[in-house]
Design a protein around this motif. Structure first.
Motif, PDB file in Angstrom:
ATOM      1  N   ALA A  26       0.812  -1.217   0.000  1.00 45.86           N
ATOM      2  CA  ALA A  26       0.000   0.000   0.000  1.00 45.86           C
ATOM      3  C   ALA A  26       0.846   1.267   0.000  1.00 45.86           C
ATOM      4  O   ALA A  26       0.583   2.203  -0.768  1.00 45.86           O
ATOM      5  N   THR A 191      -2.367   3.872   4.007  1.00 44.86           N
ATOM      6  CA  THR A 191      -3.351   4.255   2.998  1.00 44.86           C
ATOM      7  C   THR A 191      -2.837   5.469   2.243  1.00 44.86           C
ATOM      8  O   THR A 191      -2.341   6.417   2.851  1.00 44.86           O
ATOM      9  N   LEU A 202      -8.173   4.579  -3.281  1.00 47.09           N
ATOM     10  CA  LEU A 202      -7.439   4.242  -2.064  1.00 47.09           C
ATOM     11  C   LEU A 202      -6.479   3.099  -2.349  1.00 47.09           C
ATOM     12  O   LEU A 202      -6.916   2.010  -2.744  1.00 47.09           O
ATOM     13  N   SER A 204      -4.648   0.895  -0.240  1.00 46.44           N
ATOM     14  CA  SER A 204      -4.818   0.717   1.200  1.00 46.44           C
ATOM     15  C   SER A 204      -4.625  -0.737   1.590  1.00 46.44           C
ATOM     16  O   SER A 204      -5.108  -1.649   0.899  1.00 46.44           O
ATOM     17  N   SER A 206      -5.602  -3.853   3.032  1.00 45.19           N
ATOM     18  CA  SER A 206      -6.934  -4.346   3.369  1.00 45.19           C
ATOM     19  C   SER A 206      -7.045  -5.830   3.068  1.00 45.19           C
ATOM     20  O   SER A 206      -6.638  -6.289   1.994  1.00 45.19           O
ATOM     21  N   CYS A 231      -5.145  -3.151  -3.536  1.00 43.26           N
ATOM     22  CA  CYS A 231      -4.243  -3.774  -2.559  1.00 43.26           C
ATOM     23  C   CYS A 231      -3.748  -5.111  -3.099  1.00 43.26           C
ATOM     24  O   CYS A 231      -4.280  -6.166  -2.755  1.00 43.26           O
ATOM     25  N   THR A 244     -12.209  -1.851   8.296  1.00 43.93           N
ATOM     26  CA  THR A 244     -11.719  -0.562   7.805  1.00 43.93           C
ATOM     27  C   THR A 244     -11.626   0.376   9.001  1.00 43.93           C
ATOM     28  O   THR A 244     -12.633   0.808   9.552  1.00 43.93           O
ATOM     29  N   VAL A 248      -8.102   5.125   7.534  1.00 38.36           N
ATOM     30  CA  VAL A 248      -8.487   5.174   6.122  1.00 38.36           C
ATOM     31  C   VAL A 248      -9.397   6.376   5.881  1.00 38.36           C
ATOM     32  O   VAL A 248      -9.236   7.129   4.905  1.00 38.36           O
TER      33      VAL A 248
END
Length: 738
Positions: A26, A191, A202, A204, A206, A231, A244, A248
């Motif tokens: 990320a 993020t 995003l 991020s 995850s 991701c 989440t 974020v």
């Protein structure tokens, strides 16, 4: 079709990308003109923010924005709950009011043109608090144990466990205390957020990209299709990235406020605050048995900590209802609400803690009876799941014990505590059962056949390290009849076909089954295209008279080479695509009890003078249905065993009772196993065919590999020292002779 690649110990297809650094995580997706955000965490454990002095910080070089509850946008926080979120309560609404609910809660975010400047500015921001003393200890006598709202199985009972316990010839009745743990993966939460008009991207970390898409869309009040989550790789997670978390939202908020791409990476310390943890649990196990070792009564009562604003629940007591045969069983599960952040699923959630208490109590019972611990378990092996009165779809627990005991050399153990030595060191051998449900969730996948004969497979799954890229490639290659080199598998984008969370040991069962279904669907589509194409040898053939063999299409019984995928696609002039979904047949799920089982053996050496404990070796055997890749499966098992060593001997997050501050929120004092702590670890898989769990016949593995390790270590420590320790982690002072 003859098996070609499923069951083969193939190396990771993404291995080169990881070792050469081309795999992008990320925080690696740096954007042009991006700026940097740093979270300011509350230094009060409860209360309200009484004042914010941001003028000096706002004037510091490079500072672009200082966002607090005073100037943060009011976000809609629309309704959204995934199955991964607590069913009761409401997620933290970050920077929306002046309340402080737990130590470390995000109370501001500072954005600057460099990370150094953002960090300096964040550390300079002055906040005043009207602080109250939080309650952070679930054993505090003022904390009420509450029934989880809406929980169907908080209390279960069959027979009369309490009455039978009172009259049992042999009885164990003890309490167990397991410390709070934090996940601490290698990759921190990160993020990068960038807006383009009303569309948000995003990059991020995850484990559930489609849920992160839906959650952020609900928070900002925009359509889910306006949010893209990317991701492709995760550097470890163990459950911490299933939900989440507020960072974020803060990254997206800062990006919208500044009009720039914003990069936000949590510090190691901040990962102890707002990204969940394994909850501390307090348990009671009471077991009654006849003199021959047959269980007559089993009581399992447990309580786990949770936050005041959400009710986090886990399967703490569930395994006690089915793992052994017992006519009288009562379980009770409660929550204790504290001024802390909400706990979260951590590898083997619920079962890892509950099985520790149960397996230690059963070991204690074996000594009271004078029975070998394995023999005690064998005498109480159930024929069915007695909690639901259903047959098991498959159950190989005793076979696991036979296999693991042979490899471990259990027959060399002398049963008396403190009877085995290596020089001056005390040697102990311990054993424990492991189990975890064979979960399954609906999933979709897409397959695209290309003119060069390759196949592209895509699904919005994640990969936190178990080898998802490789195992899914094997499933697709097997189903299509292609070499693995001709399959390209992609994951980690929310615009791919939806998949469940990458956790709960259901990724292979769920996503793998969807990929298999999509491969079959694209084959059927290719057949229909081929029989309608005059340029192909199967033209005009009946669909049911044509078959795929080794990735080639031919009329049944025709010895000719047939048509390859490339032939069919090239003749058509465009790729052939199909998407399909897979879910468990509800009728089958209703008829069977579906679980993985395992047996874990551990040898420890204890220094009697200083109390140090070292795990010397461990052997596990597991019944997990079909094994797609033995190399990856063994890696998952050894990783789980290492996590179990940490749970048993090292990991413990300590909170200051005055303000709830984690006093060891760094890797110097929060101990995890390192190379010198890791002994020889062996994982073996028993042959197990389970046609009921899913079309692939696979069960989960990632969780169960941790589940039985901690009790096996604790039981080995007792065998070595004669001291029964009922708290985790086991510390030097627990085994030193007083």
């Amino acid at each position: 079709m003859t098996t070609r690649v499923i069951g083969k110990p193939l190396p990771r297809v993404d291995g080169r990308a990881k070792v050469t650094g081309s795999a992008r995580y990320a925080a690696d997706f740096n954007q042009p003109g991006q700026v940097y955000a740093v979270i300011v965490s509350a230094t009060a454990g409860l209360g309200r923010i009484a004042g914010v002095d941001s003028a000096m910080v706002e004037s510091m070089p490079g500072v672009i924005a200082v966002i607090t509850h005073r100037n943060a946008p009011r976000l809609p926080y629309g309704e959204h709950k995934s199955y991964i979120d607590p069913a009761v309560g409401e997620r933290l609404h970050v920077l929306q009011d002046d309340r402080v609910r737990f130590y470390g809660q995000p109370v501001a975010i500072v954005v600057a043109d460099t990370l150094d400047r953002a960090e300096r500015a964040a550390s300079s921001l002055k906040l005043a608090y009207e602080a109250e003393r939080p309650i952070v200890d679930p054993a505090d006598p003022t904390v009420e144990a509450i029934v989880p709202e809406g929980a169907r199985h908080a209390d279960t009972s069959r027979g009369d466990a309490d009455a039978m316990l009172a009259g049992a010839p042999v009885m164990v009745d003890e309490t167990y205390d397991i410390a709070r743990e934090n996940h601490n993966p290698m990759e921190p939460h990160a993020t990068i957020a960038a807006w383009s008009g009303d569309r948000l991207t995003l990059w991020s970390k995850s484990q559930f990209v489609v849920n992160e898409q839906a959650e952020i869309a609900a928070i900002f009040g925009i359509p889910p299709e306006n949010v893209q989550v990317i991701c492709p790789f995760i550097g470890g997670a163990f459950g911490t990235s299933l939900r989440t978390w507020p960072h974020v939202t803060l990254a997206a908020m800062a990006a919208r406020q500044t009009g720039r791409a914003v990069k936000l990476v949590l510090t190691r310390k901040q990962m102890f605050f707002t990204t969940g943890h394994r909850p501390r649990t307090l348990q009671r196990i009471a077991i009654g048995a006849n003199a021959d070792g047959r269980l007559t009564s089993l009581i399992h009562e447990g309580a786990g900590e949770t936050s005041r604003y959400e009710q986090f629940t886990e399967a703490l007591t569930s395994a006690s209802g089915y793992i052994y045969s017992c006519p009288n069983v009562r379980t009770r599960y409660r929550l204790r609400q504290l001024d802390i952040g909400t706990p979260n699923h951590m590898r083997g959630p619920g079962e890892a803690s509950g099985i520790f208490a149960l397996e230690c109590a059963l070991d204690e019972l074996s000594y009271s009876l004078g029975l070998d611990p394995i023999e005690l378990r064998r005498r109480n092996e159930p024929e069915i799941d007695e909690s639901d009165n259903k047959p098991f779809s498959s159950r190989s627990l005793m076979t696991c014990y036979d296999v693991a005991a042979g490899h471990f050399g259990w027959s060399r153990r002398t049963p008396e505590p403190r009877s085995m030595r290596d020089g001056r060191l005390l040697i102990g051998m311990g054993v424990a059962s492991a189990t975890y449900p064979a979960y399954h969730a609906p999933s979709s996948a897409s397959v695209r056949l290309l003119p060069d004969g390759t196949a592209e497979v895509a699904v919005a799954a994640s990969d936190m390290g178990p080898g998802t890229y490789t195992s899914m490639t094997q499933v697709a290659a097997e189903t299509l009849g292609l070499p693995v080199e001709q399959v390209r598998f992609s994951l980690g984008r929310s615009d791919y076909p939806p998949a469940p969370s990458h956790g709960g040991s259901w990724t292979m069962a769920s996503v793998g089954s969807a990929i298999r279904a999509a491969c079959i669907a694209v084959q059927e589509k290719a057949v229909r295209q081929a029989v309608a194409d005059q340029r192909l040898t199967v033209f005009g053939g009946a669909v049911d008279a044509i078959e795929w063999t080794g990735g080639r299409l031919r009329r049944r019984g025709d010895p000719s080479p047939g048509q390859s995928y490339g032939d069919i696609v090239s003749s058509l002039g465009k790729p052939i695509e199909a998407e399909a979904s897979s879910q468990r047949d509800p009728d089958v799920a209703e008829r069977y009890s579906m679980h993985s089982f395992g047996a874990v053996f551990v040898e420890v050496a204890v220094d009697p003078d200083v109390g140090t404990i070292r795990v010397r070796r461990a052997v596990g055997a597991y019944g997990i249905g079909r094994v797609v890749n033995p190399r990856l499966a063994a890696s998952q098992c050894t990783g789980g065993m290492i996590g179990g060593i940490g749970m048993a001997l090292m990991e413990r997050t300590v909170l200051d009772p005055r303000d709830g501050r984690p006093v060891n929120a760094h890797m110097a004092d929060y101990l995890v196993p390192v190379n010198l702590d890791i002994p020889k670890l062996e994982a073996h898989f028993v042959e197990e065919v389970d046609p009921h769990v899913n079309p692939l016949g696979v069960k989960g593995l990632g969780e169960i590999a941790l589940v039985g390790m901690a009790p096996a270590v604790a039981n080995a420590v007792f065998h070595a020292t004669g001291k029964r320790v009922r708290t985790l982690p086991i510390r030097i002072e627990d085994v030193l002779t007083v």
